[in-house]
Enzyme design. Structure first.
Site, PDB file in Angstrom:
ATOM      1  N   HIS A 194       0.848  -1.185   0.000  1.00 38.82           N
ATOM      2  CA  HIS A 194       0.000   0.000   0.000  1.00 38.82           C
ATOM      3  C   HIS A 194       0.886   1.238   0.000  1.00 38.82           C
ATOM      4  O   HIS A 194       2.108   1.154   0.103  1.00 38.82           O
ATOM      5  CB  HIS A 194      -0.903   0.008   1.238  1.00 38.82           C
ATOM      6  N   ASP A 224       0.864   5.318   1.878  1.00 33.79           N
ATOM      7  CA  ASP A 224       0.291   5.883   3.097  1.00 33.79           C
ATOM      8  C   ASP A 224      -0.606   7.097   2.881  1.00 33.79           C
ATOM      9  O   ASP A 224      -1.343   7.468   3.798  1.00 33.79           O
ATOM     10  CB  ASP A 224       1.409   6.249   4.079  1.00 33.79           C
ATOM     11  N   HIS A 270       4.755   0.022  -0.161  1.00 34.43           N
ATOM     12  CA  HIS A 270       5.484  -0.810   0.798  1.00 34.43           C
ATOM     13  C   HIS A 270       4.539  -1.774   1.494  1.00 34.43           C
ATOM     14  O   HIS A 270       3.316  -1.634   1.430  1.00 34.43           O
ATOM     15  CB  HIS A 270       6.199   0.061   1.838  1.00 34.43           C
ATOM     16  N   ARG A 326       6.775  -9.355  16.398  1.00 33.88           N
ATOM     17  CA  ARG A 326       7.529  -8.221  15.841  1.00 33.88           C
ATOM     18  C   ARG A 326       6.917  -6.931  16.371  1.00 33.88           C
ATOM     19  O   ARG A 326       5.743  -6.655  16.155  1.00 33.88           O
ATOM     20  CB  ARG A 326       7.439  -8.269  14.311  1.00 33.88           C
TER      21      ARG A 326
END
Length: 684
Positions: free
Chosen positions: A556, A558, A628, A638
């Site tokens: 996508h 931002d 990204h 994570r």
């Protein structure tokens, strides 16, 4: 007026008016698409998937056939009954009525009585928004027809990119072994846009001959689509703010109002043809760009006659475009003659100018304001100093997406990088060039190991499942759990004694450190404000990792809606269009997978991959130049601090402003004692 015309004209008017009232025996009958649509919806709620498919496919076919019939009949009847250059009032009405009778007969011969095909506005909007394909994909899925289900889902999603559930369905289809990439076909694709997109793809690969063929085809299809669009404008019009049951204007005023509405509809065809389904923004400079691509492609093949013709045609739209004027001078010098632009484009622009003039007159008559829009705004060309013809590729007035020319994302600041990192320990690992992109940076040691450990401990206490996603525990993939917390929530936990206030303040301070580094490194000459700050953890769900090939976070951008098929990122809602920069500060590395990746606009070609570890931060501009995502996390957890920034102070994060007050206050009790009005923003 010729006296002999009176009896004939009057008689024709009477006969045509009378004929329109006589009962009609249709030679053919086509089932109305709204009735078929209703049958399909009822079948859906009855669980009858076979009839859902049967009726919905028939409804789509009926809808398309009705549109085609109206276009064909209106164009044919216009040709059969043209207006003379000079005519009387009765001659005018004679032609109008003959056209009406011709169209009625033509349409009803094909589809039956037109009154049967009048549909509600709600149904018309459902078809415009491609809602039938949503029903179809669910029915196809239950009937185990993966190829049709994938195509229906893809067709619906293109016009409804904000539909979260369909986006998830598409990801699942893509991960199924029996679903091929070629299944994802837009079944409502507009031919001129499809040919243009494929032509651009060939152009970018250096296949200029193939690109020329498709660009020329796209032009033919564009002008045909324009003619069809204008024909559809010839139907009934809406008269806003006027009740025609009580209409008291004269006949000529009523006719003027109607034709002004028709002209406005026709004028909007320019915008419509340059707008992809589900989008608000048009593809900038759409029609002229065909000729720009063509002039340069022909030049690459040493076809200078065609290059000159296309360059002159482009200048019809943008008379003072310096780079194209330089190209024309070059072509003329090489060929030894002036050349001419294409007559089709010249005629098209003459008609467009006439429409504008008539619209201005009509709008004044109706007492409404009409503002001309510049549908062919140019993005500027390069300053060509070496006398070699050029195109607009890479020389936009703003940052181009992956050096593609069809659409660019506006970046409201100077593009530069390499500023101070502010802190001695912070290390530059890779810049934009090393990361194969624009406005990207990778840094290490932004925070220490101890700070990472403290923030991870903080995350284990304050983060909540689905925070920022309306409580959805697995917003991006069913194979992972997502948890998050904001700065203000963390400070509240610190005040309540549920976490050390020192740890809560560290979260605030670390995010401020990251903001100042991004602002300094990218040499921004205005303040970078927080748009959203989130302490997040993604955890692989045990037992769900076998044969996994999805992403932890899909590809996508931002601040715009990524459209890989069109090589476009649409900077419009529901995207957070005010975001300018983004940063991710990682807190650990003891997990499997989870690499951060940059891709090309196709959302497939990886241009850079970042392996998270404590203290590592990736920063980048938020637009379509930086698609990204995150690879699947197949084991472990994570954690990171995710940050989005804006240059516009109007879009500063409200919770951040409240957090600023808390941090700045010496007596925190005085702040918290007033009570909190926390309204977490779903900004991810």
């Amino acid at each position: 007026m010729d006296g002999n015309l009176w009896p004939t004209a009057v008689l024709s008017v009477v006969l045509l008016l009378t004929a329109d009232l006589l009962p009609y025996s249709a030679a053919a009958f086509q089932e109305p698409y709204d009735l078929l649509y209703n049958n399909a919806v009822q079948a859906f709620y009855s669980g009858d998937d076979t009839n859902v498919v049967r009726y919905m496919e028939a409804a789509l076919s009926s809808h398309a056939e009705l549109r085609h019939t109206r276009v064909r009949c209106r164009l044919r009847c216009q040709d059969q009954h043209p207006f003379d250059e000079t005519f009387s009032d009765l001659r005018f009405f004679d032609v109008v009525l003959r056209r009406a009778a011709c169209m009625n007969q033509c349409i009803e011969e094909k589809v039956g009585s037109q009154s049967v095909h009048k549909v509600s506005e709600d149904v018309a909007q459902d078809f415009k928004r491609r809602i039938p394909y949503n029903y179809l994909q669910m029915a196809y899925q239950k009937l185990k027809l993966p190829e049709k289900a994938a195509a229906a889902a893809h067709t619906f999603f293109l016009a409804n990119p904000e539909h979260v559930e369909m986006g998830q369905n598409l990801e699942q289809y893509k991960n199924q072994q029996d679903v091929d990439e070629n299944f994802f076909v837009d079944q409502e694709a507009r031919p001129h846009q499809r040919s243009f997109a494929e032509a651009v793809r060939l152009y970018d690969t250096g296949d200029y001959l193939g690109a020329i063929t498709l660009f020329e085809q796209a032009l033919v299809e564009y002008y045909k689509a324009d003619m069809d669009c204008r024909a559809l404008c010839q139907g009934p019009q809406k008269f806003e703010d006027q009740d025609h049951l009580r209409y008291r204007y004269s006949l000529h005023e009523l006719i003027s109002d109607h034709f002004t509405q028709v002209l406005h509809c026709e004028h909007e065809c320019v915008r419509d043809l340059a707008t992809r389904p589900g989008r608000l923004s048009t593809m900038e400079n759409y029609l002229p760009l065909h000729y720009d691509y063509l002039q340069f492609a022909y030049f690459q093949l040493d076809m200078l006659e065609e290059s000159l013709e296309c360059a002159l045609t482009y200048l019809l739209f943008h008379e003072a475009e310096e780079f194209m004027m330089d190209n024309v001078d070059y072509y003329r010098e090489m060929l030894g003659h002036n050349g001419k632009p294409r007559e089709k484009a010249a005629w098209y622009l003459r008609r467009h100018k006439q429409e504008l003039e008539l619209l201005l007159i009509g709008s004044e008559t109706m007492g409404v304001e009409f503002t001309e829009g510049n549908y062919w705004s140019s993005t500027g060309g390069r300053n060509n100093t070496n006398r070699i013809p050029s195109s607009t590729d890479g020389w936009m007035e703003y940052v181009p997406i992956s050096d593609k020319r069809d659409v660019s994302v506006v970046v409201p600041h100077k593009v530069s990088e390499g500023g101070s990192l502010l802190y001695d320990r912070v290390q530059l690992v890779q810049n934009s060039a090393a990361l194969n992109g624009t406005q990207r940076v990778l840094l290490d040691q932004v925070i220490s190991e101890d700070e990472c450990t403290e923030l991870r401990h903080l995350a284990h206490v304050v983060t909540m499942g689905g925070d920022g996603y309306r409580g959805r525990m697995s917003p991006h993939t069913p194979n992972e759990k997502f948890e998050g917390a904001t700065v203000l929530k963390t400070l509240q936990y610190g005040y309540e004694g549920r976490v050390p206030m020192k740890s809560a303040q560290l979260f605030y301070q670390v995010s401020e450190r990251a903001r100042s580094i991004v602002e300094s490194y990218f040499l921004l000459n205005s303040t970078l404000h927080f748009s959203y700050t989130h302490l997040v953890c993604r955890t692989a769900i045990t037992g769900q990792q076998d044969h996994r090939n999805d992403l932890s976070h899909p590809i996508h951008a931002d601040n715009c809606l990524l459209d890989p098929d069109a090589n476009v990122c649409w900077k419009e809602p529901p995207a957070y269009t005010y975001r300018d920069y983004s940063a991710l500060l990682y807190l650990n590395e003891n997990f499997a997978g989870g690499e951060f990746i940059f891709t090309e606009m196709d959302a497939k070609t990886v241009t850079a991959s970042v392996k998270p570890k404590c203290g590592r931060m990736v920063g980048f501009s938020s637009g379509g130049e930086n698609p990204h995502g995150v690879k699947a996390i197949t084991s472990g957890q994570r954690c990171a601090v995710a940050m989005w920034f804006t240059l516009d102070p109007l879009y500063r994060e409200l919770e951040r402003l409240q957090a600023d007050e808390v941090i700045q206050a010496l007596d925190t009790q005085s702040v918290w004692g007033q009570g909190l009005n926390i309204n977490p923003k779903d900004e991810l």
